[in-house]
Design a protein around this motif. Structure first.
Motif, short mmCIF file in Angstrom:
data_model
loop_
_atom_site.label_atom_id
_atom_site.label_comp_id
_atom_site.label_asym_id
_atom_site.label_seq_id
_atom_site.Cartn_x
_atom_site.Cartn_y
_atom_site.Cartn_z
N ALA A 141 -4.82 0.30 -82.39
CA ALA A 141 -2.81 0.45 -81.18
C ALA A 141 -3.64 -0.27 -79.72
N PRO A 142 -2.12 -0.88 -79.44
CA PRO A 142 -2.29 -2.58 -78.70
C PRO A 142 -2.67 -1.50 -77.33
N GLY A 143 -4.25 -2.06 -76.59
CA GLY A 143 -4.35 -1.39 -75.48
C GLY A 143 -5.01 -0.46 -75.93
N THR A 144 -5.77 -0.17 -76.75
CA THR A 144 -7.52 -0.02 -77.16
C THR A 144 -8.57 0.20 -76.85
N LYS A 145 -9.39 1.00 -75.83
CA LYS A 145 -10.49 0.19 -75.48
C LYS A 145 -11.62 0.56 -76.24
N ILE A 146 -12.40 -0.66 -76.67
CA ILE A 146 -13.48 -1.19 -77.77
C ILE A 146 -14.92 -0.78 -76.95
N TYR A 147 -15.93 0.10 -77.13
CA TYR A 147 -17.03 -0.03 -76.88
C TYR A 147 -18.58 -0.16 -77.38
N PRO A 154 -27.05 -3.19 -71.17
CA PRO A 154 -27.97 -2.95 -70.00
C PRO A 154 -26.98 -1.13 -68.96
N LYS A 155 -26.34 -1.27 -69.69
CA LYS A 155 -25.26 0.22 -69.03
C LYS A 155 -25.92 1.61 -70.14
N CYS A 156 -26.60 2.56 -69.46
CA CYS A 156 -26.96 3.81 -70.19
C CYS A 156 -26.30 4.47 -69.85
N VAL A 157 -25.87 5.59 -70.32
CA VAL A 157 -24.65 6.76 -69.88
C VAL A 157 -24.74 8.23 -70.64
N PHE A 162 -19.53 10.80 -69.54
CA PHE A 162 -18.79 9.49 -69.61
C PHE A 162 -17.15 9.71 -70.42
N VAL A 163 -17.43 10.86 -71.50
CA VAL A 163 -16.06 10.71 -72.39
C VAL A 163 -15.35 10.83 -70.96
N PRO A 164 -15.08 12.61 -70.62
CA PRO A 164 -14.32 13.06 -69.98
C PRO A 164 -13.69 12.12 -68.74
N GLU A 165 -14.56 11.37 -68.31
CA GLU A 165 -14.55 10.14 -66.84
C GLU A 165 -13.80 9.03 -67.80
N ILE A 166 -13.73 8.28 -68.88
CA ILE A 166 -12.64 7.31 -69.16
C ILE A 166 -11.05 8.43 -69.92
N GLN A 286 -9.34 5.46 -67.69
CA GLN A 286 -9.47 3.80 -68.09
C GLN A 286 -9.25 3.73 -69.44
N LEU A 287 -8.63 4.27 -70.14
CA LEU A 287 -8.38 4.13 -71.51
C LEU A 287 -6.78 3.26 -71.80
N ASN A 288 -5.92 2.81 -70.01
CA ASN A 288 -4.34 1.94 -70.45
C ASN A 288 -3.48 3.76 -70.67
N GLY A 289 -3.65 4.43 -70.62
CA GLY A 289 -3.35 5.50 -70.83
C GLY A 289 -3.08 6.25 -72.16
N LEU A 290 -3.28 5.93 -73.35
CA LEU A 290 -3.96 6.06 -74.34
C LEU A 290 -5.51 7.04 -74.38
N GLN A 291 -4.85 7.64 -75.64
CA GLN A 291 -5.56 9.24 -75.83
C GLN A 291 -6.37 8.25 -77.75
N GLN A 292 -6.62 7.14 -77.61
CA GLN A 292 -7.66 6.82 -78.46
C GLN A 292 -8.34 5.66 -78.43
#
Length: 341
Positions: A141-147, A154-157, A162-166, A286-292
């Motif tokens: 989907a357009p705007g899907t964040k990819i991790y 360098p970043k350990c979460v 982390f998931v509720p935060e994003i 942090q996911l551009n309004g998406l649930q994905q």
């Protein structure tokens, strides 16, 4: 109007997208048949071509698929899996695919996929595996964040934070899902099964113990509700009888109660003012309004992923995990986030 409806439904649909990167899926011809290249059965061929054993590990992909498709998250319809091979072949896996339990059957299935580019279901027109066009971003989907996940990131979460935060909200409450109504015993004969199905439909139509999906409200049968109502009626009768007896005592204590009410009112005003100041802040989305969200996992034994479509690289453990262990941990976190048992 249709485009607006499609965009709104796309934003509301919950989906975890897993991309299994650098999967080793290569075929080799042995005598007159093709086989899936692996380090156990084709050590001589690997040595002949100067390849390491780590370059022929399709068993890692098999373990990852078993961990993902056996998860409650997938059975709830909230998981989508893609496979990206070392030769840049992109494969889409149907969510209702049943992964073969043995590696020999899985290897035969992968050989058939690489030859025919798709595998159809035996009981329907759906394609369980199919090779699709690159890049992977065209299928998101357009705007899907990819991790991208890596132990050397360098970043350990902590994924449980982390998931509720994003997503911008706390984990949803867990709602149990009923499969059979209370009081219905499933028999072995076909007649009993037909009667049980009819009884289930009748209970659902009347409003008894209903079969609910995750995310919907859940309640038990009407008998429990009637019993609770009878208990409430009895309590009301007892309270009405006791009111006449306690009338005199209440008159005597009215003056002292008034004094207590004055002091309690002053304390409540102070507490309400402090609570108004301490309102919980809404978390930022942090996911551009998406649930994905898309998470990339390396389906290889050693080495680092080299991808150019990630937005951020994270690590979620202080110890190196196997690919299957990472898949299990990620699905567990998202099951907790979306209230799936």
């Amino acid at each position: 109007m249709n485009f607006n409806k499609a965009s709104t439904t796309l934003k509301d649909t919950k989906k975890l997208i897993i991309v299994l990167e650098h999967a080793t899926l290569d075929t080799v011809k042995v005598k007159e048949s093709f086989q899936l290249l692996n380090c156990d059965d084709h050590a001589d061929i690997l040595k002949k071509h100067g390849k390491e054993a780590s370059e022929a590990r399709p068993d890692i992909l098999h373990q990852c698929l078993l961990a993902l498709f056996d998860s409650p998250l997938n059975k709830a319809g909230l998981l989508q899996v893609f496979i990206k091979t070392t030769k840049n072949v992109l494969i889409e896996v149907h969510p209702q695919t049943r992964i073969p339990r043995t590696f020999a059957r899985f290897a035969g299935l992968m050989v058939q996929l690489l030859k025919k580019l798709s595998i159809r279901a035996t009981n329907g027109p759906d394609k369980l595996f199919k090779v699709i066009k690159n890049p992977i971003t065209d299928h998101l989907a357009p705007g899907t964040k990819i991790y991208a996940t890596s132990f050397s990131a360098p970043k350990c979460v902590d994924l449980f934070e982390f998931v509720p935060e994003i997503f911008g909200y706390d984990p949803l409450p867990v709602i149990p899902v009923s499969t059979t109504p209370t009081g219905v015993v499933l028999g072995s004969s076909t007649t009993n099964n037909n009667n049980n199905v009819n009884s289930i439909q009748s209970l659902n139509s009347v409003g008894g113990a209903q079969v609910r999906s995750a995310g919907e409200s859940y309640y038990e049968g009407m008998e429990d509700e009637e019993a609770a109502e009878e208990e409430e009626d009895q309590k009301e009768k007892e309270t009405s009888n006791n009111k006449n007896k306690n009338k005199r005592k209440q008159d005597e204590k009215s003056e002292s109660d008034k004094k207590k009410l004055k002091t309690s009112n002053t304390t409540t005003t102070t507490t309400t003012s402090t609570t108004a100041q301490k309102k919980p802040e809404k978390k930022s989305d942090q996911l551009n309004g998406l649930q994905q969200v898309c998470i990339v996992i390396g389906a290889m034994s050693t080495g680092a992923m080299k991808i150019d479509y990630k937005h951020e690289e994270i690590a979620f453990s202080n110890y190196p995990l196997s690919a299957a262990g990472a898949c299990f941990k990620i699905t567990t976190v998202f099951e907790r986030q979306w209230g799936i048992l």
